[in-house]
Design a protein around this motif. Structure first.
Motif, PDB file in Angstrom:
ATOM      1  N   PRO A 129      -2.348   1.021  -9.632  1.00 20.33           N
ATOM      2  CA  PRO A 129      -1.841   1.034  -8.256  1.00 20.33           C
ATOM      3  C   PRO A 129      -0.660   2.004  -8.097  1.00 20.33           C
ATOM      4  O   PRO A 129       0.091   2.253  -9.037  1.00 20.33           O
ATOM      5  N   THR A 130      -0.508   2.536  -6.904  1.00 18.91           N
ATOM      6  CA  THR A 130       0.501   3.543  -6.610  1.00 18.91           C
ATOM      7  C   THR A 130       1.905   3.112  -7.004  1.00 18.91           C
ATOM      8  O   THR A 130       2.659   3.900  -7.571  1.00 18.91           O
ATOM      9  N   ASP A 131       2.285   1.857  -6.743  1.00 17.32           N
ATOM     10  CA  ASP A 131       3.645   1.424  -7.081  1.00 17.32           C
ATOM     11  C   ASP A 131       3.842   1.391  -8.595  1.00 17.32           C
ATOM     12  O   ASP A 131       4.910   1.748  -9.097  1.00 17.32           O
ATOM     13  N   GLN A 132       2.808   1.023  -9.348  1.00 16.54           N
ATOM     14  CA  GLN A 132       2.908   1.055 -10.807  1.00 16.54           C
ATOM     15  C   GLN A 132       2.944   2.496 -11.313  1.00 16.54           C
ATOM     16  O   GLN A 132       3.651   2.808 -12.270  1.00 16.54           O
ATOM     17  N   ARG A 133       2.195   3.366 -10.662  1.00 15.76           N
ATOM     18  CA  ARG A 133       2.186   4.781 -11.047  1.00 15.76           C
ATOM     19  C   ARG A 133       3.590   5.365 -10.932  1.00 15.76           C
ATOM     20  O   ARG A 133       4.042   6.105 -11.813  1.00 15.76           O
ATOM     21  N   ALA A 134       4.306   5.018  -9.870  1.00 10.07           N
ATOM     22  CA  ALA A 134       5.666   5.530  -9.685  1.00 10.07           C
ATOM     23  C   ALA A 134       6.564   5.119 -10.855  1.00 10.07           C
ATOM     24  O   ALA A 134       7.365   5.919 -11.341  1.00 10.07           O
ATOM     25  N   VAL A 135       6.418   3.891 -11.322  1.00 11.49           N
ATOM     26  CA  VAL A 135       7.206   3.407 -12.456  1.00 11.49           C
ATOM     27  C   VAL A 135       6.817   4.182 -13.721  1.00 11.49           C
ATOM     28  O   VAL A 135       7.681   4.694 -14.451  1.00 11.49           O
ATOM     29  N   LEU A 136       5.524   4.293 -13.992  1.00  8.78           N
ATOM     30  CA  LEU A 136       5.067   4.942 -15.219  1.00  8.78           C
ATOM     31  C   LEU A 136       5.411   6.430 -15.237  1.00  8.78           C
ATOM     32  O   LEU A 136       5.678   6.997 -16.311  1.00  8.78           O
ATOM     33  N   GLU A 137       5.440   7.069 -14.075  1.00 12.20           N
ATOM     34  CA  GLU A 137       5.862   8.473 -14.020  1.00 12.20           C
ATOM     35  C   GLU A 137       7.324   8.612 -14.438  1.00 12.20           C
ATOM     36  O   GLU A 137       7.697   9.596 -15.087  1.00 12.20           O
TER      37      GLU A 137
END
Length: 156
Positions: free
Chosen positions: A75-83
Motif C-alpha cells: 500500500p502507498t502509505d507503507q511504500r512511503a515508509v519503506l522508501e
C-alpha cells in the motif's frame, strides 16, 4: 548496475547466515528477498544481484543497494515508509519514532502512524535491500537470527 531483465527465482546458500538467500526478480526489478532454510526447487544460483548481496555478506567493504530497482507492491502509505528506510545509510540506525518523523505526513506522536511504520517494516518484501534491520526498535521482515547477523555485520 547492469540492466538485469531475467525473470525468475534465484537462491544461494550463505554460510554466514546459515540459510539461503532467495530473491524473486522480473523485468529488471527485485520483487522479493527471503531467507529460507531450503530454496525453491526451481531457483537458479547465478544472478548479478545475488553477487552483490554476497559481497555485502562478506563484510569486507560497504556495499550499497541504492541503484537496484525494487518493485514495491505494498500500500502507498507503507511504500512511503519503506522508501525512507532505503535512505538509512550503511552502519547507521534509527528508531521507529525517527522513521515516522522522516516519512512525509506521519506524526511520531500518533499511535496509528507508529503502527503503520511497524506494519511496513514487518511486511517489507525485500529485507536487506530495504534495510529494515537498521530500525533498532522495529520489526524486521527477516527472521530474527538473520536480522541480528545483518546488524552485527554493520556494527549496529
Amino acid at each position: 548496475m547492469e540492466d538485469v531483465t531475467d525473470a525468475g527465482i534465484y537462491a544461494r546458500e550463505s554460510s554466514y547466515l546459515d540459510r539461503y538467500v532467495q530473491l524473486g526478480a522480473a523485468s529488471g526489478r527485485v520483487l522479493s528477498v527471503s531467507f529460507p532454510d531450503l530454496p525453491d526447487e526451481e531457483a537458479q544460483d547465478d544472478h548479478p544481484i545475488l553477487e552483490q548481496i554476497f559481497e555485502y555478506l562478506d563484510g569486507l567493504e560497504e556495499v550499497h543497494f541504492d541503484e537496484l530497482q525494487v518493485a514495491l507492491t505494498v500500500p502507498t502509505d507503507q511504500r512511503a515508509v519503506l522508501e525512507q528506510v532505503r535512505g538509512i545509510p550503511y552502519g547507521e540506525q534509527v528508531s521507529v519514532d525517527a522513521l515516522a518523523r522522516m516519512t512525509p505526513e506521519l506524526d511520531p506522536e500518533d499511535e496509528d502512524d507508529l503502527i503503520l511504520v511497524r506494519t511496513a517494516l514487518d511486511e517489507n518484501p525485500t529485507p536487506l535491500l530495504i534495510p529494515d534491520h537498521r530500525v533498532r526498535d522495529g520489526p524486521s521482515a527477516a527472521p530474527p537470527a538473520v536480522e541480528q547477523k545483518l546488524r552485527s555485520l554493520e556494527g549496529l
